[in-house]
Design an enzyme around this catalytic site. Sequence first.
Site, short mmCIF file in Angstrom:
data_model
loop_
_atom_site.label_atom_id
_atom_site.label_comp_id
_atom_site.label_asym_id
_atom_site.label_seq_id
_atom_site.Cartn_x
_atom_site.Cartn_y
_atom_site.Cartn_z
N LYS A 79 11.32 1.07 -43.28
CA LYS A 79 10.00 0.48 -43.50
C LYS A 79 9.11 0.53 -42.25
CE LYS A 79 12.28 -3.42 -44.20
NZ LYS A 79 13.54 -3.15 -43.44
N THR A 134 8.98 -7.48 -50.83
CA THR A 134 9.30 -6.66 -49.66
C THR A 134 10.20 -7.41 -48.68
OG1 THR A 134 7.42 -7.42 -48.38
CG2 THR A 134 7.06 -5.50 -49.79
N CYS A 135 10.77 -6.64 -47.74
CA CYS A 135 11.59 -7.20 -46.66
C CYS A 135 10.70 -7.71 -45.53
CB CYS A 135 12.50 -6.11 -46.10
SG CYS A 135 13.84 -5.65 -47.17
N ASP A 136 9.59 -8.29 -45.85
CA ASP A 136 8.61 -8.71 -44.85
C ASP A 136 8.49 -10.22 -44.95
OD1 ASP A 136 5.79 -7.33 -43.44
OD2 ASP A 136 5.78 -9.44 -43.96
N ASN A 184 7.32 -0.62 -47.58
CA ASN A 184 8.69 -0.86 -48.04
C ASN A 184 9.10 0.06 -49.18
OD1 ASN A 184 10.33 -3.86 -47.36
ND2 ASN A 184 8.46 -3.34 -46.32
#
Lengths: 393, 393
Positions: free
Chosen positions: A63, B335-337, B378
């Site tokens: 990402k 997302t990985c956010d 992502n």
Amino acid sequence: MSESLATAVAAETTNDPSARIRHFLDTHRPSTPCLVLDLDVVGQNYRRLRAALPDARIFYAVKANPHPEVVRLLVGLGACFDVASTGEIDLCLAQGAAPETISYGNTIKKAADIAYAHARGVRLFVLDSAQDVAHLAEHAPGASVFCRVLVEADGARTPFGKKFGCAPEMAVELLREAGERGLDVRGVSFHVGSQHVDPSAWELGIARAAQVAAAGVPVGLVNLGGGFPSTYTEAVPALTEYAAAVERALERHFGAARPELIIEPGRALVGDAGMIRSEVVLVSRKSVEDTHRWVYLDVGRYNGMAECEGEAIAYRLRTAHDGGPDGPVVIAGPTCDGDDVLYQRTAYRLPLALAAGDHVDIPCTGAYTASYSSVSFNGFPPLTTHVIGAKQI
Amino acid sequence: MSESLATAVAAETTNDPSARIRHFLDTHRPSTPCLVLDLDVVGQNYRRLRAALPDARIFYAVKANPHPEVVRLLVGLGACFDVASTGEIDLCLAQGAAPETISYGNTIKKAADIAYAHARGVRLFVLDSAQDVAHLAEHAPGASVFCRVLVEADGARTPFGKKFGCAPEMAVELLREAGERGLDVRGVSFHVGSQHVDPSAWELGIARAAQVAAAGVPVGLVNLGGGFPSTYTEAVPALTEYAAAVERALERHFGAARPELIIEPGRALVGDAGMIRSEVVLVSRKSVEDTHRWVYLDVGRYNGMAECEGEAIAYRLRTAHDGGPDGPVVIAGPTCDGDDVLYQRTAYRLPLALAAGDHVDIPCTGAYTASYSSVSFNGFPPLTTHVIGAKQI
């Protein structure tokens, strides 16, 4: 490039990863804004990280910069990949990654996406919920899993809050359940937050992993996540300090039962490998008494500078007038959006000579820039990326 | 659609603009997340706004939703267009807009972009700086211009801060200079901020415009900007209240010397014409004691819900379980956010029965959603838009 010039540029590059990028920009003069990414710097960063943490397998956090050439380079260097979605799985496979080098690192996964990943050969998954244990057991039978635990880590410039991970006690329950359902329990992961400037932050996660192991769950693997910093305006500790802090924590909490290690760097691999070149669109004041100039760039929060949200990352800015007299500025992006302001609380100064049409270069923008770009907010296209270097690898 | 069903849906639509959208979603079952936009509702909104403010020319703020079919519909209805970039000029012209219906409404413009706009026939420009006066005089000679003044307006859900506009005294200077350089001075614009819930906010801007006129600058035009709200979770005043407040302010500050009016609605035209359908990806708790469930949707801040930044807009959420027992939730994107959290401070409750795979519908998402989507953060694609209605116009 002539040979003498190449040598000069190469010499300068040793001290400043953006020297070769500037040379590319000055000779090719692409339209702005754009990001130039030097694959040789990515390769150097990979080798440095491997040298600093030789026991850890490196899973690149795709990402951070999903450019296909970055992924292809890292496949060639032997890296593994931390992916957030089926889209990133397809990207990695298309660039030659073997499925067994991919970790599905998102705790938020549809059942259909787990099945898709499993069908493509992915065998390593993170989880942090009972639902995911059930979905993984059903759609990725026998897969290897690790559980993400929450750590409360101060000192991250872009902290994660509580979105990912669970309490260690719950991790114990989930991993037991996973084992009973036929999944291959590998261990624990944690993430201290992105761009972390305190090497001791990793100790808490390692202690949590040991706590899970002490409850009788097999913890053969500890995934240390990312958070290793890139160099923006602030000084950051050397990688060796992070490695030493991790080593001390492992010794203290695991002793001889040392687990296998994984790290998931994103920013640390690609951050300083990229530089954005922007153009000044407008310099103005709001009134004759205004103490600050407003400097508007053609790059803003919606076409590359997303991490200026909350002024989280203070990027360095370079102009051709640096060294001359300067003054305080507010810096904003080009859209008609009031939130598209890069810095108004963080004190920035820019040269008084700066004018419309001048370039502003923004080093250390290889991570978390182009991939955040909006499709076309306000009619502005996404940030363009130009890749240089490492063609021979 | 069968005729009886069409009648039933049409009847329901009268009270709820999203009924026909839900019918489309339930019969076509497109993959989620997606935005469905009903052009008939856009048309209705346009006619209502025209009726409420019959003296004002309507310039649609294209940035709110730049879908080509929205622009084409509004061209057919006789609207004008407020654009932020050359990209939006090209979009409007491609959908049949005449260049004289376009206002280049961004105070931040490269000289080359001014020249491009002028070459395409655009003749109306906003300015708020000395640089822009010079650039417009050189690259758009003789064009009509108005100056944006700063207003400090509380009560906007997404305020603009000081990014756009200048002090009224500076506006006087700039417009004088513009006139001396051969530009056609038309007047003043202001913007109270987006989604404004206090109709009296427009008075300050109208007073500022009158102040500029009193200094001897011709103010034949007052551009009232946008800010007319869409209906999210909070009650908002009726359009007629905004119209009445504007009317009173014009009477007070301009009297018989009433200027021509322009408005620049975006949200008010397209907001409630759209609905996002999302799917629940995961429902979990962080520990056994956790009082909140975490509900993760397949739509988040980077694929449509950008205006959840700072929880600025509190969207309504609808599920098939509404009316059953509910409980407090934190709501996050896929997302990985760590910043991809929609609501954690705003108190939301969702049904206890809500589970992975269920739909969550988000009405009133026609404005400022799809156009903010990231290209692929992502690995998730941008929000897809499906358009229904008004094919016959």
